[in-house]
Design an enzyme around this catalytic site. Structure first.
Site, PDB file in Angstrom:
ATOM      1  N   HIS A   1      -3.242   0.656  -4.788  1.00  0.00           N
ATOM      2  CA  HIS A   1      -2.613  -0.511  -5.420  1.00  0.00           C
ATOM      3  C   HIS A   1      -2.860  -0.443  -6.914  1.00  0.00           C
ATOM      4  O   HIS A   1      -4.010  -0.487  -7.357  1.00  0.00           O
ATOM      5  CB  HIS A   1      -3.208  -1.809  -4.888  1.00  0.00           C
TER       6      HIS A   1
ATOM      7  N   HIS B   1      -5.137  -9.274  -1.725  1.00  0.00           N
ATOM      8  CA  HIS B   1      -5.221  -9.693  -0.330  1.00  0.00           C
ATOM      9  C   HIS B   1      -6.326 -10.727  -0.161  1.00  0.00           C
ATOM     10  O   HIS B   1      -7.312 -10.716  -0.886  1.00  0.00           O
ATOM     11  CB  HIS B   1      -5.565  -8.494   0.569  1.00  0.00           C
TER      12      HIS B   1
ATOM     13  N   SER C   1       0.822  -1.222   0.000  1.00  0.00           N
ATOM     14  CA  SER C   1       0.000   0.000   0.000  1.00  0.00           C
ATOM     15  C   SER C   1       0.849   1.261   0.000  1.00  0.00           C
ATOM     16  O   SER C   1       1.658   1.467   0.916  1.00  0.00           O
ATOM     17  CB  SER C   1      -0.867   0.070   1.261  1.00  0.00           C
TER      18      SER C   1
ATOM     19  N   ALA D   1       2.359  -2.210   4.534  1.00  0.00           N
ATOM     20  CA  ALA D   1       2.023  -1.195   5.528  1.00  0.00           C
ATOM     21  C   ALA D   1       1.498  -1.957   6.740  1.00  0.00           C
ATOM     22  O   ALA D   1       0.801  -2.967   6.587  1.00  0.00           O
ATOM     23  CB  ALA D   1       0.945  -0.277   4.974  1.00  0.00           C
TER      24      ALA D   1
ATOM     25  N   TYR E   1      -8.493 -10.659   2.096  1.00  0.00           N
ATOM     26  CA  TYR E   1      -9.762  -9.998   2.470  1.00  0.00           C
ATOM     27  C   TYR E   1     -10.573  -9.519   1.268  1.00  0.00           C
ATOM     28  O   TYR E   1     -11.750  -9.212   1.390  1.00  0.00           O
ATOM     29  CB  TYR E   1      -9.529  -8.828   3.436  1.00  0.00           C
ATOM     30  N   GLU E   2      -9.934  -9.484   0.087  1.00  0.00           N
ATOM     31  CA  GLU E   2     -10.690  -9.070  -1.094  1.00  0.00           C
ATOM     32  C   GLU E   2     -11.661 -10.165  -1.540  1.00  0.00           C
ATOM     33  O   GLU E   2     -12.490  -9.935  -2.411  1.00  0.00           O
ATOM     34  CB  GLU E   2      -9.728  -8.712  -2.228  1.00  0.00           C
TER      35      GLU E   2
ATOM     36  N   ASN F   1       0.719   3.420  11.298  1.00  0.00           N
ATOM     37  CA  ASN F   1      -0.198   3.868  12.368  1.00  0.00           C
ATOM     38  C   ASN F   1       0.082   3.059  13.624  1.00  0.00           C
ATOM     39  O   ASN F   1       0.666   1.976  13.542  1.00  0.00           O
ATOM     40  CB  ASN F   1      -1.661   3.628  11.923  1.00  0.00           C
TER      41      ASN F   1
ATOM     42  N   HIS G   1      -7.891   4.100   6.634  1.00  0.00           N
ATOM     43  CA  HIS G   1      -7.035   3.779   5.486  1.00  0.00           C
ATOM     44  C   HIS G   1      -6.325   5.049   4.995  1.00  0.00           C
ATOM     45  O   HIS G   1      -5.185   4.993   4.529  1.00  0.00           O
ATOM     46  CB  HIS G   1      -7.876   3.151   4.369  1.00  0.00           C
TER      47      HIS G   1
ATOM     48  N   MET H   1      -2.376  -7.074   7.038  1.00  0.00           N
ATOM     49  CA  MET H   1      -3.329  -7.962   6.366  1.00  0.00           C
ATOM     50  C   MET H   1      -2.733  -8.612   5.113  1.00  0.00           C
ATOM     51  O   MET H   1      -3.465  -8.994   4.203  1.00  0.00           O
ATOM     52  CB  MET H   1      -4.583  -7.178   5.972  1.00  0.00           C
ATOM     53  N   SER H   2      -1.409  -8.717   5.058  1.00  0.00           N
ATOM     54  CA  SER H   2      -0.805  -9.286   3.845  1.00  0.00           C
ATOM     55  C   SER H   2       0.427 -10.089   4.233  1.00  0.00           C
ATOM     56  O   SER H   2       0.560 -10.546   5.369  1.00  0.00           O
ATOM     57  CB  SER H   2      -0.412  -8.154   2.893  1.00  0.00           C
TER      58      SER H   2
HETATM   59  N1  HPA Z   1      -3.820  -3.335  11.111  1.00  0.00           N
HETATM   60  C1  HPA Z   1      -3.901  -4.143  10.036  1.00  0.00           C
HETATM   61  N2  HPA Z   1      -3.424  -3.807   8.850  1.00  0.00           N
HETATM   62  C2  HPA Z   1      -2.826  -2.618   8.722  1.00  0.00           C
HETATM   63  C3  HPA Z   1      -2.714  -1.731   9.798  1.00  0.00           C
HETATM   64  C4  HPA Z   1      -3.238  -2.111  11.066  1.00  0.00           C
HETATM   65  O1  HPA Z   1      -3.174  -1.389  12.069  1.00  0.00           O
HETATM   66  N3  HPA Z   1      -2.072  -0.623   9.328  1.00  0.00           N
HETATM   67  C5  HPA Z   1      -1.799  -0.858   8.015  1.00  0.00           C
HETATM   68  N4  HPA Z   1      -2.267  -2.052   7.650  1.00  0.00           N
END
Ligand code: HPA
Length: 270
Positions: free
Chosen positions: A59, A81, A28, A111, A83-84, A233, A245, A209-210
């Site tokens: 992406h 991903h 990302s 990320a 989750y998609e 974050n 996001h 998540m990847s």
């Molecule tokens: N959690 C899950 N996936 C992420 C996060 C997070 O805090 N930040 C960026 N991708």
């Protein structure tokens, strides 16, 4: 699956037939590195037979193959991903295609959220190990014997020499870099504060998540991996601030110059 992997690899070989030194998966907001590739051959994922296409903002969804720092590289500008909605076999499909092109080295980026104040937005973290908390093993099902064993080992997949090299490069470039454990979750919901507490107690320094499915597939087919997280974050509950996001994209935008500088030099020497 083998036939499909071969067809996708042949499609790429028809467009770029030189030896490729390494592959890089750009997470990302980190896709800009691919813009530095010289004499690029660009192949959108949707043109490659059976290649999964990403649907997420930030992406791009294409391969950029060419020269970068005297190396021939294949960049995945954007990834898909779990989750998609794709099943895991689809998520790891690109790894087998990359391996079928004869590539043995993989740099994988993402990320991630930091689970403590020591892993703060803007930090880069070298992944020394992972926790698969997606709820599934991506290799479940028929084993692709041609690529690797039924029961793959993950002990050395995050290559120690790559980690050492990256630490040396970071030191020379005066870029601070952390090391830590990445916990891969399925998403798309960010983790709850209670889950972050639990994952932290497991030893996770960053969550995302990847990466984990792809690294497992890379280990299966005997690839050497360098994993780098861009902490975008604080994970849920570390501060009171809700996660968005937009914050993830904003932090990668602020961090990408440092990231590109580091990775470029690593590519040169890897
Ligand atoms: N959690 C899950 N996936 C992420 C996060 C997070 O805090 N930040 C960026 N991708």
């Amino acid at each position: 699956m083998i036939e499909k992997i071969k067809a996708a690899a042949n499609f790429i070989k028809e467009r770029f037939d030189k030896k490729i030194d390494l592959a890089i998966i750009l997470g990302s907001g980190l896709g800009e590195l691919a813009e530095k590739v010289k004499k690029p051959v660009i192949i959108p994922y949707n043109q490659i037979p059976d290649f999964p296409v990403s649907t997420i903002t930030g992406h791009k969804g294409r391969l950029v193959i060419g020269e970068l720092k005297e190396k021939t590289v294949l960049c995945m500008q954007g990834r898909i991903h779990y989750y998609e909605g794709y099943d895991m076999k689809k998520v790891i499909f690109p790894i087998y295609v990359i391996r079928s092109l004869g590539i043995e080295k993989l740099i994988i980026t993402n990320a991630a959220g930091g689970t403590s104040y020591d892993y703060a937005p803007g930090d880069l973290m070298l992944i020394t190990g992972h926790i698969n908390n997606t709820g599934v093993d991506p290799l479940r099902g028929d084993n692709l014997d041609e690529f690797g064993p039924r029961f793959p080992d993950l002990t050395t997949v995050y290559n120690k020499e790559f980690i050492k090299l990256t630490e040396e490069v970071a030191k020379e470039l005066k870029i601070e870099i952390k090391k830590g454990i990445y916990c891969g979750n399925s998403g798309p919901t960010y983790e709850s504060p209670a889950e972050i507490k639990m994952m932290k107690s497991w030893g996770a320094n960053a969550v995302g998540m990847s990466t984990v499915p792809e690294v497992i597939a890379a280990a299966h087919c005997g690839m050497k991996v360098l994993g780098i997280s861009c902490i975008t974050n604080f994970a849920a509950g570390i501060t009171d601030k809700p996660l968005t996001h937009d914050e993830v994209i904003e932090t990668t935008n602020q961090t990408k110059n440092k990231f590109i500088k580091l990775i470029s030099e690593v590519i040169k020497r890897i």
